[in-house]
Scaffold this active site. Structure first.
Site, mmCIF file in Angstrom:
data_model
loop_
_atom_site.group_PDB
_atom_site.id
_atom_site.type_symbol
_atom_site.label_atom_id
_atom_site.label_comp_id
_atom_site.label_asym_id
_atom_site.label_seq_id
_atom_site.Cartn_x
_atom_site.Cartn_y
_atom_site.Cartn_z
ATOM 1 N N THR A 36 8.896 78.540 -21.918
ATOM 2 C CA THR A 36 10.153 77.658 -21.879
ATOM 3 C C THR A 36 9.838 76.748 -21.328
ATOM 4 O OG1 THR A 36 11.482 79.736 -22.467
ATOM 5 C CG2 THR A 36 12.488 77.703 -21.654
ATOM 6 N N ASP A 218 10.093 78.069 -31.089
ATOM 7 C CA ASP A 218 9.710 78.846 -29.997
ATOM 8 C C ASP A 218 9.726 80.337 -30.531
ATOM 9 O OD1 ASP A 218 9.464 80.236 -27.605
ATOM 10 O OD2 ASP A 218 11.585 79.961 -26.719
ATOM 11 N N GLU A 219 9.250 81.359 -29.872
ATOM 12 C CA GLU A 219 9.263 82.535 -30.674
ATOM 13 C C GLU A 219 8.540 82.582 -31.998
ATOM 14 O OE1 GLU A 219 9.607 84.975 -28.742
ATOM 15 O OE2 GLU A 219 10.998 84.687 -27.146
ATOM 16 N N GLN A 249 4.629 90.473 -29.036
ATOM 17 C CA GLN A 249 6.159 90.549 -29.018
ATOM 18 C C GLN A 249 6.956 90.544 -30.528
ATOM 19 O OE1 GLN A 249 7.987 89.074 -25.327
ATOM 20 N NE2 GLN A 249 6.037 87.963 -25.189
#
Length: 742
Positions: A36, A218-219, A249
């Site tokens: 981040t 993101d992710e 993840q």
């Protein structure tokens, strides 16, 4: 911050990808590696150093909480940060569709249905079709189809059994027709309909391609098929796509996430530069050691090894109890002792579980020990009945085609209009091909004697429509609550009415906060935002409570002290994964365990119960330890297997030191703090024997009770009491504030 120093605070691993000015970039970022921070500095670098307009930047996150945190960081780093789109996929698509929905057959004031709203529609369809399939099964298939961009007939080819296939396809068709008739979309529609918009309207796609010249995701490992397609469409012109993810993840395959998207990125975006972030800033070496050891068992991953400059830290504790009650007792007791002796606040603790059904025993012990806590993953605020009733009135004013809102409005407060009357309105609406609201407010439709009861409703909404143009969003919402009869209906003296009134007041607070935060607040925008709200978004760092949370909901969070409970085979990992022929299911469970481990910053406790009572067999069965315990166990002092009465464990060693010397400085305390033994309100060890069988005791919260099982282990100090208020409870005399009555 000078322009040339924007990236100076990043390490070399983070800085290398952040400096890439254009073209596709894939960053595989390990847990706690500062992704981040890298993303926000990269965006600031584009704006302040390279001169990119904030309005030309899109940053996609996976939770509203993450989006808000990124917005706050960016607002401190660059001017005009508010011009930038920083949002979730669903929020981005909702915002686009509010502008463009008329191009695909909807009006721009469409309603966004929550999961609860969708479930109601599905249940009605199930009744009409007459199938024995439940709403959860139908909802899964509809969502699965939409996430893979499949229409009903196409999706039917993927359903194994013919009888089930025909029913699912029919329910899917009816569901789509009902939502379209109501000018409504569900969560999956927001993505699917945006994709449809772009495919059917090339000029609209080009507009947003030109608008979003730099796209950050993101992710990225959690993107499903339709989200990935949206990224490819939006980034297809400039190819400036900056994707950050960690295939280790990827834990959302059940909602369509595909770990293969990370691996496919370099094929779909030719010439992509690939970087790794492996330095961890969150966890101690001991925690990372077992995390790395565990995840290496997976094959479907890119090789990386997390490392840190931090010290070894406390050992990872494994603890086995006899049953779930004792497991919860151990967790509560350890939290209480660490909070008292080691300088932790309650907000520093999280108890992670694979399934939220494990929270019951934990909640009981938190109450018994007087530990403040919150459960995440349970009933959501905006899904509560009184809030759904309030928003139904507001939804109907925004979207008169919303039939579900009409049903709620007619049902509450009571208007003498029952299910039979509502059925009449539905029938007349179907016959004339109009909305139910049109039948309610237009007296040209023949509904017999029911018209007399509908007249006040029509007059009320006529008044609301006039007031809406005169009042701001907050004042209007307050006006609707007061003049719809909702406020009066909740004016009772019961605890339930009081709780509901407080919830309605909190709802108005949320409206006020929205109004204050937006330059041009719109009721439709507010209603859309709360439908996309998730309970985890309410987590506040200032709230001093222990978090009881599912591992899925804990993704992206971090805590100083983490307990992972219920570590038995068939629970974590689940039976479904153990028995599956697909190795990917077990690998996902292992990734889930990896995510749970890497939420911990300083201390990690892994717990399980040796036995479990089966309500089916009416007996207590022995459990099997989760394979993950063996897979992450280390023999070099990183992990320590504790057991009841083991005074060598970190927990017991700290407790013993304070029992012997209350003024001592605590060992291993992250924040050195003196703490008197009187901080705990338990019974002195010398008095344990006084609590023999038959002794009548008093507890400040649970009331009076009788000892049915005295202390048998002086170290654990467990005692079982039959309370008049709630039956048998197992407590620890070390913390339970008990007084002997007789």
């Amino acid at each position: 911050m000078n322009d040339r120093n924007i990236l100076d605070n990043l390490n070399s691993e983070q800085r290398a990808p952040a400096e890439v000015a254009s073209g596709p970039v894939l960053v595989t970022a390990g847990a706690g590696s500062g992704k981040t921070r890298m993303l926000t500095h990269r965006i600031a670098y584009l704006v302040r150093t390279l001169g990119v307009r904030p309005s030309n930047i899109l940053a996609i996150t996976f939770t509203n909480k993450a989006a808000n945190e990124m917005k706050e960081r960016l607002s401190l780093m660059i001017e005009d940060a508010s011009d930038m789109w920083v949002c979730t996929f669903h929020a981005m698509c909702a915002r686009i569709l509010r502008r463009e929905a008329d191009k695909i057959g909807y009006t721009k004031n469409f309603t966004i249905y929550s999961d609860t709203d969708s479930e109601k529609v599905i249940k009605k369809i199930i009744d009409d079709v007459g199938t024995n399939l439940n709403a959860e099964t139908i909802a899964f298939h509809i969502s699965n189809a939409k996430n893979h961009l499949l229409l009903p007939d196409s999706y039917g080819e993927f359903v194994t059994f013919r009888s089930k296939r025909e029913t699912i396809v029919e329910c899917y068709k009816r569901y789509e027709a009902e939502l379209k008739k109501c000018n409504a979309m569900d969560f999956d529609d927001l993505l699917e309909k945006t994709y449809l918009l772009f495919k059917q309207n090339p000029e609209t796609l080009e507009y947003y391609q030109n608008m979003f010249k730099f796209i950050h995701v993101d992710e990225f490992q959690d993107t499903n098929a339709v989200q990935y397609e949206l990224v490819k469409l939006l980034g297809g012109k400039t190819m400036n796509v900056f994707a950050v993810g960690d295939e280790d993840q990827c834990i959302y395959s059940w909602r369509g996430a595909e770990v293969g998207n990370v691996l496919s990125f370099t094929k779909d975006f030719a010439g992509a530069k690939v970087f790794k972030l492996e330095q961890n800033y969150r966890s101690t070496k001991n925690i990372l050691t077992i995390a790395n050891k565990l995840i290496k068992k997976n094959f479907n991953r890119l090789e990386k090894n997390l490392w840190t400059k931090q010290g070894s830290g406390a050992r990872v504790e494994e603890y086995t109890t006899y049953n779930e009650a004792e497991e919860a007792e151990y967790v509560a007791e350890t939290i209480k002792s660490l909070a008292a002796y080691s300088g932790y606040a309650y907000r520093d603790f999280a108890v992670l579980m694979r399934v939220n059904s494990l929270s019951r025993a934990l909640e009981e012990k938190m109450i018994t020990y007087g530990i403040p806590y919150k459960v995440y993953g349970g009933h959501k605020f905006f899904e509560r009945k009184e809030i759904k009733d309030v928003t139904a009135y507001l939804r109907l004013l925004v979207n008169p085609l919303d039939n579900d809102a009409v049903r709620r409005v007619l049902a509450f407060p009571k208007k003498g209009i029952g299910d039979v009357s509502i059925g009449t309105i539905e029938r007349v609406a179907e016959e004339h091909r109009v909305s139910m609201f049109e039948v309610v407010v237009n007296d040209s439709f023949d509904v017999g004697s029911l018209r007399k009861k509908l007249a006040p409703v029509a007059a009320m909404f006529d008044d609301f429509n006039k007031k809406q143009s005169e009042l701001g969003v907050y004042d209007f919402a307050k006006y609707v609550i007061e003049n719809s009869g909702i406020k009066a209906a909740l004016a009772g003296d019961s605890e339930e009415d009081l709780a509901r009134r407080m919830n309605v007041d909190d709802f108005l607070v949320s409206v006020k906060e929205y109004e204050d935060a937006n330059e041009n607040p719109e009721l439709s925008e507010y209603l859309g935002s709360i439908t996309l709200y998730r309970d985890i978004d309410s987590m506040d760092d200032a709230d001093n409570s222990v978090s009881l949370i599912t591992v899925h909901a804990a993704k992206g969070l971090e805590f100083k002290v983490v307990f992972i409970v219920g570590l038995n085979e068939h629970l974590f990992p689940l039976s479904r994964a153990i028995n599956s022929d697909d190795d990917n299911e077990l690998e996902e469970e292992r990734r889930l365990m990896y995510v749970a481990i890497t939420r911990a910053k300083e201390r990690l406790f892994l717990t399980r119960a040796r036995t479990k009572f089966s309500f089916e067999s009416k007996r207590t069965d022995y459990t099997v330890p989760s394979r993950f315990l063996a897979e992450c166990k280390s023999d070099d002092g990183v992990t320590h297997t504790a057991k009841a009465g083991d005074t060598l464990s970190d927990r017991e060693r700290i407790l013993k030191k304070f029992r012997d010397n209350p003024d001592a400085e605590p060992e291993d305390a992250p924040v050195p703090q003196k703490c008197m033994a009187s901080s705990l309100t338990g019974v002195p060890r010398t008095d344990y024997k006084k609590f023999e069988r038959g002794t009548i005791v008093e507890h400040p919260n649970l009331g009076r009770g009788e000892v049915v099982l005295p202390v048998t282990d002086m170290n654990a100090a467990y005692i079982t009491i039959r309370f008049d208020s709630c039956g048998n409870k197992t407590l620890s005399l070390k913390f339970a504030n008990l007084k002997i009555v007789q």
